[in-house]
Design an enzyme around this catalytic site. Structure first.
Site, PDB file in Angstrom:
ATOM      1  N   HIS A   1       1.540   4.165  -2.998  1.00 65.72           N
ATOM      2  CA  HIS A   1       1.669   5.905  -2.699  1.00 65.72           C
ATOM      3  C   HIS A   1       3.036   6.146  -3.302  1.00 65.72           C
ATOM      4  O   HIS A   1       3.154   7.544  -3.898  1.00 65.72           O
ATOM      5  CB  HIS A   1       1.837   6.404  -1.121  1.00 65.72           C
ATOM      6  CG  HIS A   1       0.520   6.379  -0.151  1.00 65.72           C
ATOM      7  ND1 HIS A   1      -0.961   6.635  -1.475  1.00 65.72           N
ATOM      8  CD2 HIS A   1      -0.385   5.760   0.691  1.00 65.72           C
ATOM      9  CE1 HIS A   1      -2.136   6.193  -0.618  1.00 65.72           C
ATOM     10  NE2 HIS A   1      -1.929   5.813   0.948  1.00 65.72           N
TER      11      HIS A   1
ATOM     12  N   HIS B   1       0.471  -1.143  -0.100  1.00 66.50           N
ATOM     13  CA  HIS B   1       0.401  -0.076   0.255  1.00 66.50           C
ATOM     14  C   HIS B   1       0.286   1.448   0.241  1.00 66.50           C
ATOM     15  O   HIS B   1       0.767   2.397  -1.009  1.00 66.50           O
ATOM     16  CB  HIS B   1      -0.882   0.135   1.021  1.00 66.50           C
ATOM     17  CG  HIS B   1      -2.045   1.090   1.181  1.00 66.50           C
ATOM     18  ND1 HIS B   1      -2.945   1.140   0.738  1.00 66.50           N
ATOM     19  CD2 HIS B   1      -1.822   2.270   1.480  1.00 66.50           C
ATOM     20  CE1 HIS B   1      -3.198   2.029   1.094  1.00 66.50           C
ATOM     21  NE2 HIS B   1      -3.177   3.265   1.487  1.00 66.50           N
ATOM     22  N   GLU B   2       1.597   1.634   0.988  1.00 72.59           N
ATOM     23  CA  GLU B   2       2.683   2.431   1.475  1.00 72.59           C
ATOM     24  C   GLU B   2       3.642   2.496  -0.023  1.00 72.59           C
ATOM     25  O   GLU B   2       3.911   3.682  -0.640  1.00 72.59           O
ATOM     26  CB  GLU B   2       3.889   2.728   1.928  1.00 72.59           C
ATOM     27  CG  GLU B   2       2.403   2.635   3.780  1.00 72.59           C
ATOM     28  CD  GLU B   2       1.734   3.433   4.163  1.00 72.59           C
ATOM     29  OE1 GLU B   2       1.902   4.743   2.889  1.00 72.59           O
ATOM     30  OE2 GLU B   2       1.038   3.165   4.378  1.00 72.59           O
TER      31      GLU B   2
END
Length: 197
Positions: free
Chosen positions: A124, A120-121
């Site tokens: 980003h 997820h990170e």
């Protein structure tokens, strides 16, 4: 003083009473440097790499109270580690704490969830790093802080008053990059996310 002039009783704001409003913005880079200089004087032993200029560049959008909090937190972090001086790493940790909240050391995350948070990170960070109008990615962490499982921090290279439509679109894309990464890898997205980008 108030952050919400819109909720003040109109009787207070009639002519001849409190009829003048003075708006005070958050400090720019130079203003943050000056505020750091004031608060750094209280810290007697600083590492040689700690400068108000570096700290001001790491704290865009911070108000004076947040800068004071960063300095206090950095001193506390150094004291907890029995360090002879407050160094730049202590300030980095303090900024993380002010932005993201306390590190949740007692929160047990299983390996599968750690992997999901990492993807997820990374989503980003990857999207933010390729978009021309997004702020540069400064830090990526899968350490749980506050209500976030991890976070991606992007910092502007300079203080801006104006934001373009393109920069907003890139910021939205970067925010959604985490979900896109999860969908690509797992075919599904998860909850319990608080984006700090």
């Amino acid at each position: 003083a108030t952050n919400r002039p819109d909720v003040l009783d109109s009787a207070l704001l009639r002519p001849g009473r409190f009829d003048r409003q003075i708006s005070i913005d958050k400090p720019d880079q130079k203003g943050r440097e000056q505020i750091f200089k004031v608060h750094l004087k209280k810290l007697t032993k600083l590492g040689p790499n700690v400068t108000p200029e570096k700290l001001a560049s790491l704290t865009p959008g911070f108000a004076g109270a947040e800068i004071a909090n960063v300095c206090n937190e950095a001193a506390l972090i150094a004291a907890r580690k029995n360090k002879p001086m407050v160094d730049m790493q202590d300030f980095h940790d303090a900024i993380d704490r002010v932005i993201g909240g306390l590190e949740k050391k007692n929160k047990i995350i299983n390996e599968d969830e750690k992997k999901i948070v990492a993807y997820h990170e990374a989503g980003h960070a990857l999207v933010g790093s390729v978009l021309p109008n997004s702020d540069p990615v400064h830090k990526v962490s899968i350490i749980s802080r506050g209500s976030a499982g991890g976070y991606t921090l992007s910092l502007p290279t300079d203080d801006r008053k104006l934001h373009s439509r393109k920069s907003f679109i890139d910021e939205i894309a970067m925010t959604l990059g985490g979900y896109a990464a999860e969908e690509m890898i797992y075919g599904d997205i998860t909850t319990d996310r608080k984006s700090v980008v």
